[in-house]
Motif scaffolding. Structure first.
Motif, PDB file in Angstrom:
ATOM      1  N   SER A 198      49.276  34.559 -24.467  1.00  7.99           N
ATOM      2  CA  SER A 198      49.892  33.450 -23.735  1.00  7.99           C
ATOM      3  C   SER A 198      50.924  32.710 -24.571  1.00  7.99           C
ATOM      4  O   SER A 198      51.910  32.199 -24.037  1.00  7.99           O
ATOM      5  CB  SER A 198      48.826  32.441 -23.290  1.00  7.99           C
ATOM      6  OG  SER A 198      47.948  33.025 -22.373  1.00  7.99           O
ATOM      7  N   LEU A 199      50.702  32.659 -25.866  1.00  8.06           N
ATOM      8  CA  LEU A 199      51.581  31.880 -26.743  1.00  8.06           C
ATOM      9  C   LEU A 199      52.829  32.639 -27.196  1.00  8.06           C
ATOM     10  O   LEU A 199      53.530  32.197 -28.092  1.00  8.06           O
ATOM     11  CB  LEU A 199      50.796  31.346 -27.942  1.00  8.06           C
ATOM     12  CG  LEU A 199      49.844  30.220 -27.567  1.00  8.06           C
ATOM     13  CD1 LEU A 199      48.979  29.821 -28.749  1.00  8.06           C
ATOM     14  CD2 LEU A 199      50.612  29.020 -27.023  1.00  8.06           C
TER      15      LEU A 199
ATOM     16  N   CYS B  86      51.359  24.283 -23.764  1.00  5.75           N
ATOM     17  CA  CYS B  86      50.305  23.363 -24.197  1.00  5.75           C
ATOM     18  C   CYS B  86      48.944  23.920 -23.764  1.00  5.75           C
ATOM     19  O   CYS B  86      48.864  24.941 -23.084  1.00  5.75           O
ATOM     20  CB  CYS B  86      50.539  21.978 -23.587  1.00  5.75           C
ATOM     21  SG  CYS B  86      50.353  21.934 -21.800  1.00  5.75           S
ATOM     22  N   GLY B  87      47.887  23.238 -24.144  1.00  7.86           N
ATOM     23  CA  GLY B  87      46.536  23.707 -23.862  1.00  7.86           C
ATOM     24  C   GLY B  87      46.258  23.946 -22.397  1.00  7.86           C
ATOM     25  O   GLY B  87      45.678  24.963 -22.010  1.00  7.86           O
ATOM     26  N   THR B  88      46.663  23.018 -21.537  1.00  9.73           N
ATOM     27  CA  THR B  88      46.442  23.174 -20.104  1.00  9.73           C
ATOM     28  C   THR B  88      47.166  24.409 -19.575  1.00  9.73           C
ATOM     29  O   THR B  88      46.615  25.167 -18.771  1.00  9.73           O
ATOM     30  CB  THR B  88      46.928  21.915 -19.349  1.00  9.73           C
ATOM     31  OG1 THR B  88      46.257  20.779 -19.889  1.00  9.73           O
ATOM     32  CG2 THR B  88      46.636  22.006 -17.865  1.00  9.73           C
ATOM     33  N   ASP B  89      48.394  24.617 -20.057  1.00 12.42           N
ATOM     34  CA  ASP B  89      49.162  25.799 -19.644  1.00 12.42           C
ATOM     35  C   ASP B  89      48.495  27.085 -20.130  1.00 12.42           C
ATOM     36  O   ASP B  89      48.472  28.085 -19.408  1.00 12.42           O
ATOM     37  CB  ASP B  89      50.589  25.746 -20.187  1.00 12.42           C
ATOM     38  CG  ASP B  89      51.402  24.609 -19.588  1.00 12.42           C
ATOM     39  OD1 ASP B  89      51.059  24.132 -18.493  1.00 12.42           O
ATOM     40  OD2 ASP B  89      52.388  24.203 -20.243  1.00 12.42           O
TER      41      ASP B  89
ATOM     42  N   LEU C 270      39.704  27.361 -31.082  1.00 10.42           N
ATOM     43  CA  LEU C 270      40.483  28.552 -31.442  1.00 10.42           C
ATOM     44  C   LEU C 270      41.908  28.186 -31.838  1.00 10.42           C
ATOM     45  O   LEU C 270      42.450  28.757 -32.796  1.00 10.42           O
ATOM     46  CB  LEU C 270      40.477  29.564 -30.296  1.00 10.42           C
ATOM     47  CG  LEU C 270      39.153  30.291 -30.087  1.00 10.42           C
ATOM     48  CD1 LEU C 270      39.192  31.137 -28.821  1.00 10.42           C
ATOM     49  CD2 LEU C 270      38.807  31.147 -31.296  1.00 10.42           C
ATOM     50  N   LEU C 271      42.515  27.248 -31.136  1.00 11.55           N
ATOM     51  CA  LEU C 271      43.869  26.822 -31.518  1.00 11.55           C
ATOM     52  C   LEU C 271      43.877  26.282 -32.943  1.00 11.55           C
ATOM     53  O   LEU C 271      44.778  26.592 -33.728  1.00 11.55           O
ATOM     54  CB  LEU C 271      44.414  25.777 -30.539  1.00 11.55           C
ATOM     55  CG  LEU C 271      44.777  26.281 -29.147  1.00 11.55           C
ATOM     56  CD1 LEU C 271      45.164  25.105 -28.241  1.00 11.55           C
ATOM     57  CD2 LEU C 271      45.893  27.310 -29.202  1.00 11.55           C
TER      58      LEU C 271
ATOM     59  N   LYS D 191      49.369  15.434 -25.742  1.00 16.18           N
ATOM     60  CA  LYS D 191      49.820  16.782 -25.370  1.00 16.18           C
ATOM     61  C   LYS D 191      50.500  17.450 -26.561  1.00 16.18           C
ATOM     62  O   LYS D 191      51.453  16.939 -27.126  1.00 16.18           O
ATOM     63  CB  LYS D 191      50.795  16.711 -24.195  1.00 16.18           C
ATOM     64  CG  LYS D 191      51.274  18.057 -23.730  1.00 16.18           C
ATOM     65  CD  LYS D 191      52.214  17.906 -22.551  1.00 16.18           C
ATOM     66  CE  LYS D 191      52.745  19.247 -22.134  1.00 16.18           C
ATOM     67  NZ  LYS D 191      53.657  19.126 -20.982  1.00 16.18           N
ATOM     68  N   ARG D 192      49.954  18.615 -26.934  1.00 19.00           N
ATOM     69  CA  ARG D 192      50.506  19.397 -28.036  1.00 19.00           C
ATOM     70  C   ARG D 192      50.885  20.776 -27.520  1.00 19.00           C
ATOM     71  O   ARG D 192      50.144  21.372 -26.753  1.00 19.00           O
ATOM     72  CB  ARG D 192      49.480  19.548 -29.157  1.00 19.00           C
ATOM     73  CG  ARG D 192      49.075  18.228 -29.772  1.00 19.00           C
ATOM     74  CD  ARG D 192      47.924  18.387 -30.755  1.00 19.00           C
ATOM     75  NE  ARG D 192      47.507  17.106 -31.257  1.00 19.00           N
ATOM     76  CZ  ARG D 192      48.053  16.482 -32.289  1.00 19.00           C
ATOM     77  NH1 ARG D 192      49.047  17.040 -32.927  1.00 19.00           N
ATOM     78  NH2 ARG D 192      47.609  15.310 -32.679  1.00 19.00           N
TER      79      ARG D 192
END
Length: 107
Positions: A19-20, A25-28, A51-52, A70-71
């Motif tokens: 995904s990255l 961000c985490g929600t995405d 995990l992040l 939000k990160r």
């Protein structure tokens, strides 16, 4: 003998890194993993953020922006190589299965 960290990836690890490939961000990430796996892999916030943090410490991802809580993150070259190696490992497993069981035998 203990296994080296990230020598193999769990499904959540694999899909987070996948995904990255695009900044998010985490929600995405949670939404992308669910979409990629058609809901088969369901990431909870505790698992995701642990995990992040581990991926960041291992320099497999980097934080790209912070806005309040939000990160956003993006995979690094080290993370891409880990993802590539895991993909190759999974391909080898499926090839071993085919060699042993064959293509046509039902599971």
């Amino acid at each position: 003998m203990a296994r080296e960290r990230f020598q193999t990836l769990t499904e959540p690890m694999f899909y987070i890194l996948l995904s990255l490939r695009e900044e998010c961000c985490g929600t995405d990430i949670m939404a992308r993993v669910s979409a990629l796996t058609h809901g088969r892999v369901d990431l909870g916030p505790g698992t995701l953020y642990n995990l992040l943090d581990s991926f960041q410490q291992a320099e497999m991802i980097r934080e790209t922006s912070v806005s309040g809580r939000k990160r956003s993150y993006l995979i690094t070259n080290k993370g891409r190589e880990t993802l590539r190696m895991e993909y190759r490992r999974l391909l080898a497993l499926t090839e071993d299965y085919k060699a042993c069981v064959g293509e046509e035998e039902p599971l």
